[in-house]
Design an enzyme around this catalytic site. Structure first.
Site, PDB file in Angstrom:
ATOM      1  N   GLU D  60       0.828  -1.210   0.000  1.00 35.80           N
ATOM      2  CA  GLU D  60       0.000   0.000   0.000  1.00 35.80           C
ATOM      3  C   GLU D  60       0.863   1.261   0.000  1.00 35.80           C
ATOM      4  OE1 GLU D  60      -0.513  -2.694   1.776  1.00 35.80           O
ATOM      5  OE2 GLU D  60      -2.433  -3.380   0.986  1.00 35.80           O
ATOM      6  N   HIS D 129     -11.144  -6.399   8.480  1.00 44.02           N
ATOM      7  CA  HIS D 129     -11.915  -6.116   7.265  1.00 44.02           C
ATOM      8  C   HIS D 129     -13.148  -5.302   7.625  1.00 44.02           C
ATOM      9  CE1 HIS D 129      -9.494  -9.676   6.235  1.00 44.02           C
ATOM     10  NE2 HIS D 129      -9.529  -9.239   5.003  1.00 44.02           N
TER      11      HIS D 129
HETATM   12  C1  LIG Z   1      -1.537  -5.110   3.964  1.00 45.46           C
HETATM   13  C2  LIG Z   1      -2.524  -5.938   3.231  1.00 45.46           C
HETATM   14  N1  LIG Z   1      -2.879  -5.587   1.995  1.00 45.46           N
HETATM   15  C3  LIG Z   1      -3.799  -6.313   1.310  1.00 45.46           C
HETATM   16  C4  LIG Z   1      -4.375  -7.410   1.853  1.00 45.46           C
HETATM   17  C5  LIG Z   1      -5.424  -8.217   1.078  1.00 45.46           C
HETATM   18  N2  LIG Z   1      -4.878  -9.530   0.749  1.00 45.46           N
HETATM   19  C6  LIG Z   1      -5.132 -10.603   1.520  1.00 45.46           C
HETATM   20  S1  LIG Z   1      -4.287 -11.955   1.021  1.00 45.46           S
HETATM   21  C7  LIG Z   1      -3.584 -11.125  -0.266  1.00 45.46           C
HETATM   22  C8  LIG Z   1      -2.643 -11.834  -1.187  1.00 45.46           C
HETATM   23  C9  LIG Z   1      -1.498 -12.466  -0.452  1.00 45.46           C
HETATM   24  O1  LIG Z   1      -0.713 -13.192  -1.345  1.00 45.46           O
HETATM   25  P1  LIG Z   1       0.518 -14.045  -0.852  1.00 45.46           P
HETATM   26  O2  LIG Z   1       1.365 -13.230   0.055  1.00 45.46           O
HETATM   27  O3  LIG Z   1       1.182 -14.632  -2.044  1.00 45.46           O
HETATM   28  O4  LIG Z   1      -0.096 -15.201   0.044  1.00 45.46           O
HETATM   29  P2  LIG Z   1      -1.071 -16.383  -0.404  1.00 45.46           P
HETATM   30  O5  LIG Z   1      -2.470 -15.920  -0.183  1.00 45.46           O
HETATM   31  O6  LIG Z   1      -0.789 -16.694  -1.832  1.00 45.46           O
HETATM   32  O7  LIG Z   1      -0.735 -17.514   0.499  1.00 45.46           O
HETATM   33  C10 LIG Z   1      -4.019  -9.814  -0.297  1.00 45.46           C
HETATM   34  C11 LIG Z   1      -3.629  -8.808  -1.302  1.00 45.46           C
HETATM   35  C12 LIG Z   1      -3.978  -7.742   3.159  1.00 45.46           C
HETATM   36  N3  LIG Z   1      -4.485  -8.812   3.791  1.00 45.46           N
HETATM   37  N4  LIG Z   1      -3.060  -7.004   3.819  1.00 45.46           N
END
Ligand SMILES: Cc1ncc(C[n+]2csc(CCOP(=O)(O)OP(=O)(O)O)c2C)c(N)n1
Ligand SMILES: Cc1ncc(C[n+]2csc(CCOP(=O)(O)OP(=O)(O)O)c2C)c(N)n1
Ligand SMILES: [Mg+2]
Ligand SMILES: [Mg+2]
Lengths: 404, 324, 404, 324
Positions: D60, D129
């Site tokens: 962000e 959330h």
């Molecule tokens: C700071 C933040 N920004 C956005 C989100 C929304 N979000 C939740 S999971 C995710 C993707 C995470 O991807 P990754 O780190 O590859 O983990 P995976 O879900 O693939 O295990 C996002 C963008 C969040 N939880 N926290």
């Protein structure tokens, strides 16, 4: 005269101090070749065979871990069902990533803390979280260890040294570093394991966490679950680095890249990283290359952004099938034994669900104010009274629209 | 009793607690060998070593993030943020992690720590070395927020904060770091968090202030007394927990309140105080509760004298409120 | 039978697909050798000579740049004096780092934006900021382009495409990336240059900035002024990486490491990085190895944390002496010409100071509320009235304690 | 006129502005091909291409930081923060950079942008959330803060925000993303920032709300009417600029005010409203200004019905205030 000096200088300066030829600025080739420096390490071959000289997982741990992987998978599948039925609000699991989750946790010592992302329920169960307790968390009911404060799948389990899950991505990374640092200060033999997705490597806290750990050689093991996706964003939109393991270089630490669907490889890399950390040789970043077989969570439909062709090749690399093939190759598992495990696991989940669903669906009203501070301040005390009398005056206060 | 200034009192408190409790560690940018850009941690590195007085890389989020892990594992970290203006890179760790860790784990874990930071204006620091961000943290349940105004309180409150089971933001009034001097007992003593101090009793107008602004308010109430307006001055000391009873008691007596703070007015902590007083003392109020604050601009450089709510502006408000 | 399979597998699996021998996990050597991949590039030799084939700085730019370096140095020295005399509130300069500051700025095209850290006043002057205007900024007086809003040394200069300086470390890095990205979207030939210290590489915004730029090949040139110190923190407490240049690898971009006291080397690296960026080949991270010869700023006394022995070796590497040696070697500068430059520069500063100090010491009261929003909201309008009447009623409102 | 829900109205506004002004770009996590986790940017990637609808890495701070540079260079970025809870890693860029860029450069530069983010509870999102962080931004001079409650306003306000010369935080009530439907004109129209809407006229109690809570307040004032209490309901729509005149006018008429918001009470925007009303309508007030808000805890999961200040609690407050 000037010109002579100049020419002699060109000759002299045309070689650097080590006698190697200087290339003009623009023409130096990139010497860094991540594919060579960070090869994808495997222990399990496709046919289930393995170079056992490279594997140090005690043989007696193979079946329990296999059982856990099967349980983890069955649990995820059942919970997704439950979510569709509206019995739980949300679920996020690890289908396809069980070898990474369990192999890494198994590679650590029992006293080591685990800092989870949000897909490592398998590791919590490995550390003794009772299934029924996990289900209470999903229900957020009166039996929930988190008192209904957190969303489903955000469990914490202190007796298993399993830290608290939060949604904000990557925040657990510097926290794990702090715990490892604290252990060193206290002279404890404790090396934290921290999990995160490849998407998390873009976040602030990945950077500060790894940098702090690198510069002070803090004992900690970083496990990056590279499952290819961060919700809809593919790994190549997350970074231009060829591998995630090579990001270790920026922090002066060791990077490893292993087949994340190979339980033995993940275990091996983690075990060695743990040993190095404990020996004062510093942290390791382990990239486990795996795949997110399903949607990001029950809130997600990956068909919108991910063609099925991308997923299909991974089906035959299923980590459970891989380990099963190995167990068969070693003569440790027959088909009928496997079927028995699966039945037992299903029954175990069913029993735990029955136990959890028997509890009241809500924790008591005062739990809303519990644990904001060690002791409630006057605001929480007054507000609890306010809420109590509001509920007493109009029970709608305690019901969501559409409910009751 | 030795006479110390605020920075010496902070140093003394840190030393006292580090001697008493081996789990207390200090960390931050330049806090180690250098002893901190304001010298708050001077001598601690020599006495307690590099393991307990930690120079970190330049990353506030990393400082607070690692402090969380240390606290979870049983240390009692006291991270320093070099200027309160630079706390924002750590905002996510503070708001989403530090503040919520106990709650979200159902009380299984907690991460008590004291985040110390010099705050406020009056040192010609412009808008990146002068901010007063306390309201952000008071608005975050799970955090405590403490702001001493003088050496005695600084030491006693910091010791209490370090022993507190909850995370505390400890904002130090850098404008009076050296200017505010006073007797400070040697050794340990605690000033409980959540107790305001009535530093002047009076019957006509209640004045609420904290930190560096207490000194301006103090001057203003003295001048008011000369002008025939008898004020009661409260040094709040702790904004969360807040000594709402002391405030209520005073305003119920005087019927009038003036609130002073440096932060911009809109949504500053003065708004909360005004709302609370109005909710609790409605029938006693004889004049509008008035806020004398920093203006709704970034903190300026050249016109900082004009920006800060100093004694003349406070006095003006006191008079208006008294005359209402 | 099992055992046979196993043995045959060990042989087969003992070599990877490329026929290379597999080493056990723990024994793989680190292939990455930053000193080779990121050699310290120089153009100027110690004796002032240079391999002119490696230098593309037009000869006619040498003297003007030398003059600017001398001006920059004299300015810093004079301002530190002024601060000690209490005539300005604060100063932060670039003594010892002039080649990095000016060489990089010179390497860019005139239309390129510059995103400064806080030591790049030389670059602002190169871009046309009148000296007197800079001094007004230091005084925060009625002539200050920043209307007295910012601390000294936080200048912005739009006509020179010199962005606004802020204190929070590293924030300008993603901003520069955004500007470069915007230029590409608008199809402009514009490549931003962004400066930051080596301490900034630890910050969040270094990470996100470089990662965003890397993954989208955004045209931007990152110049890390590695001056060895972040206030009291030495570079080896900032990162465990061997060089800062190698941090580029984590972002899949090119890294360069140059002698930051060698104007020609800095120029060359920047020029080439700019060309690559403009050609769509992506960003470059250039580490300029230099040294902070003085305290961090006028608020700092480095003797508390930095032994003089560390600084001394750098005195003979002075970037101004280095360039002077080169000019002499090329026959472009005599001692008397040099002395004339120094005199002219001193006079120029003196004249600018006189001009600046002649202006009223404060901008008007309403400037306090200018530019919070494009148009003041009712709060600013009301508060200006409040302030006006407070000043009218008691002039102490407009005076600091101790003043007047 | 087409009937849209809030998310469709947001999408419509973005499309309208992107068609009109080639400098408008949309960026964020999952906003591109996927069209956003709430589908706010659905179809934009197809229509405007990957250059103007940008999938970013997961950071962000990077999103807002690059948006600053884009805005400086003349684009009009509309970054999305996936959930308002995740805005904190961008806090430093927002508070120290976006908000201060014009001021600190003496007006030489500006970085107008609209940071869109779904906020608030009621979707079983737990405390990561569900947060409502508006007060942090209202407390930051240089920022505007807009919160629509319905599709018509969402479109008109978002268009105005995109055209505004100042940076705007645009918080969208995700709880009613799909539930709130209404007629929305096709094509462009603007709703000026800083105008509250009186959605119900009445003489006894002024009720102030915004975003998702307007719907609860609306229900409460209807129930109050049935119970014989005649309320005036204002949908503030924009918290900064704030339509303080509309508020003053209403409270001077009714003499009573109830403020509703989801965020924790302490130091929430309700505190500022309470302070302002009290300062400006002191002599008209006939009952304490009352806040009906989220409690001073992190946003809970299971007990979110209890946590949210919904109609029954608002009604209770209205009755108490009316009966005072
Ligand atoms: C700071 C933040 N920004 C956005 C989100 C929304 N979000 C939740 S999971 C995710 C993707 C995470 O991807 P990754 O780190 O590859 O983990 P995976 O879900 O693939 O295990 C996002 C963008 C969040 N939880 N926290
Ligand atoms: C976010 C933030 N944290 C802390 C500071 C205080 N501070 C100012 S300069 C500085 C050191 C910067 O070092 P470096 O990046 O190497 O730049 P240099 O001063 O050496 O040019 C620090 C810690 C700051 N300005 N911003
Ligand atoms: Mg992923
Ligand atoms: Mg430096």
């Amino acid at each position: 005269m000037r010109r002579e000096i100049h020419e002699s200088f060109v000759r002299r300066n045309g070689h650097d101090v080590h006698g190697e030829e200087l290339t003009p600025f623009s023409q130096r080739p990139a010497a860094h070749r991540p594919e060579k420096e960070f090869p994808l390490e495997r222990v399990l071959a496709d046919d289930g065979s393995a170079d056992l000289a490279r594997s140090h997982l005690p043989q007696e741990r193979l079946l329990p871990l296999y059982r856990l992987m099967v349980l983890n998978r069955a649990l995820d599948e059942r919970m997704i069902q439950l979510q569709r039925q509206g019995r739980i609000g949300f679920y996020i699991g690890s289908i396809g990533e069980e070898a990474t989750v369990l192999g890494a946790a198994e590679g650590m010592a029992p006293q080591d803390w685990i800092f989870p992302c949000y897909r490592e329920h398998g590791a919590a169960i490995l550390r003794g979280l009772p299934l029924a307790k996990f289900l209470c968390d999903l229900l957020g009911n009166a039996g929930d260890l988190m008192e209904g404060h957190q969303m489903p799948c955000h469990e914490a389990f202190r007796p298993g040294r399993f830290a608290s899950i939060s949604s904000p991505i990557a925040t657990q990374i510097p926290q794990a570093v702090g715990a490892g640092w604290a252990a060193r200060i206290k002279k404890d033999d404790m090396v934290p394991l921290v999990y995160f997705g490849e998407g998390a490597t873009s976040a602030n806290d990945f950077h500060t966490g790894l940098n702090f750990a690198g510069v002070r050689k803090v004992p900690v093991v970083f496990v990056c679950r590279n499952n290819g996706w961060a919700i809809s964003v593919p790994r190549e939109r997350q970074t231009a680095a060829v591998t995630f393991a090579e990001k270790a270089l920026a922090y002066g630490m060791k990077g490893e890249r292993v087949d994340g669907n190979d339980l033995l490889a993940v275990y091996e890399a983690t075990r060695l990283a743990r040993a190095r950390a404990a020996a004062g040789e510093g942290p390791t970043l382990i990239e486990c290359v795996t795949y997110r077989m399903e949607g990001h969570s029950t809130s997600d439909d990956p068909r919108v952004y991910r063609p099925a062709e991308l997923v299909d090749p991974w089906r035959k690399k299923d980590p459970i099938l891989r380990l099963k093939g190995h167990l068969v190759w070693r003569g440790l598992l027959s088909e009928s034994e496997d079927a028995a495990i699966r039945d037992a696991v299903a029954a175990e989940i069913q029993a735990a669900l029955r136990e959890a669903e028997a509890l009241p669906s809500k924790p008591p009203l005062e739990s809303l104010f519990d644990g904001v501070y060690a002791q409630p301040l006057w605001q929480q005390r007054e507000q609890l009274e306010e809420l109590r009398s509001a509920v007493a005056a109009d029970p709608r206060v305690a019901r969501l629209r559409g409910e009751g | 009793m030795p006479v110390l200034n605020v920075i010496q009192a902070v140093n003394d408190a840190l030393r006292t607690e580090m001697r008493r409790d081996p789990s207390v560690v200090v960390m931050g940018e330049d806090v180690g060998r250098f002893g901190g850009v304001f010298r708050a941690t001077q001598g601690l590195h020599d006495e307690f070593g590099a393991d307990r007085v930690i120079d970190t890389p330049l990353a506030e989020g990393g400082i607070v993030g690692t402090a969380v892990g240390m606290a979870l594992y049983g240390l009692r970290p006291v991270p320093e943020i070099q200027f309160a203006d630079f706390i924002f890179p750590a905002m996510d760790q503070i708001v989403n992690e530090v503040a919520k860790y106990r709650y979200r784990s159902g009380g299984q874990y907690a991460c008590p720590m004291v985040i110390r930071s010099p705050y406020g204006g009056g040192i010609r620091g412009g808008h990146y070395h002068s901010q007063s961000p306390e309201a952000h943290f008071v608005h975050t349940p799970g955090l405590k927020v403490v702001v001493p105004s003088n050496p005695y309180d600084a030491k006693g409150l910091l010791i209490s904060a370090i022993r507190d089971p909850d995370p505390v933001l400890f904002f130090e009034p850098k404008r009076v770091y050296r200017a505010a001097k006073g007797e400070v007992p040697e050794g340990e003593y605690e000033i409980p968090l959540g107790q305001a101090k009535v530093t002047r009793e009076g019957g006509q107008v209640t004045v609420l202030a904290w930190g560096a602004m207490w000194h301006e308010a103090d001057q203003a109430v003295r001048e008011a007394a000369e002008a025939g307006v008898d004020c009661e001055l409260l040094d709040l000391r702790s904004l969360q927990p807040l000594d709402v009873e002391a405030i209520e008691r005073s305003v119920k007596k005087t019927g009038r309140a003036v609130i002073v703070h440096e932060a911009p007015r809109t949504c500053g902590f003065g708004a909360e105080l005004s709302a609370l007083i109005q909710e609790r003392c409605f029938l006693s109020l004889e004049a509008p509760i008035t806020r004398v604050t920093g203006f709704d601009t970034p903190f300026p450089y050249t016109l900082e004298a004009e920006y800060l709510p100093r004694a003349p502006r406070i006095l003006r408000a006191i008079r208006e409120v008294a005359a209402f």
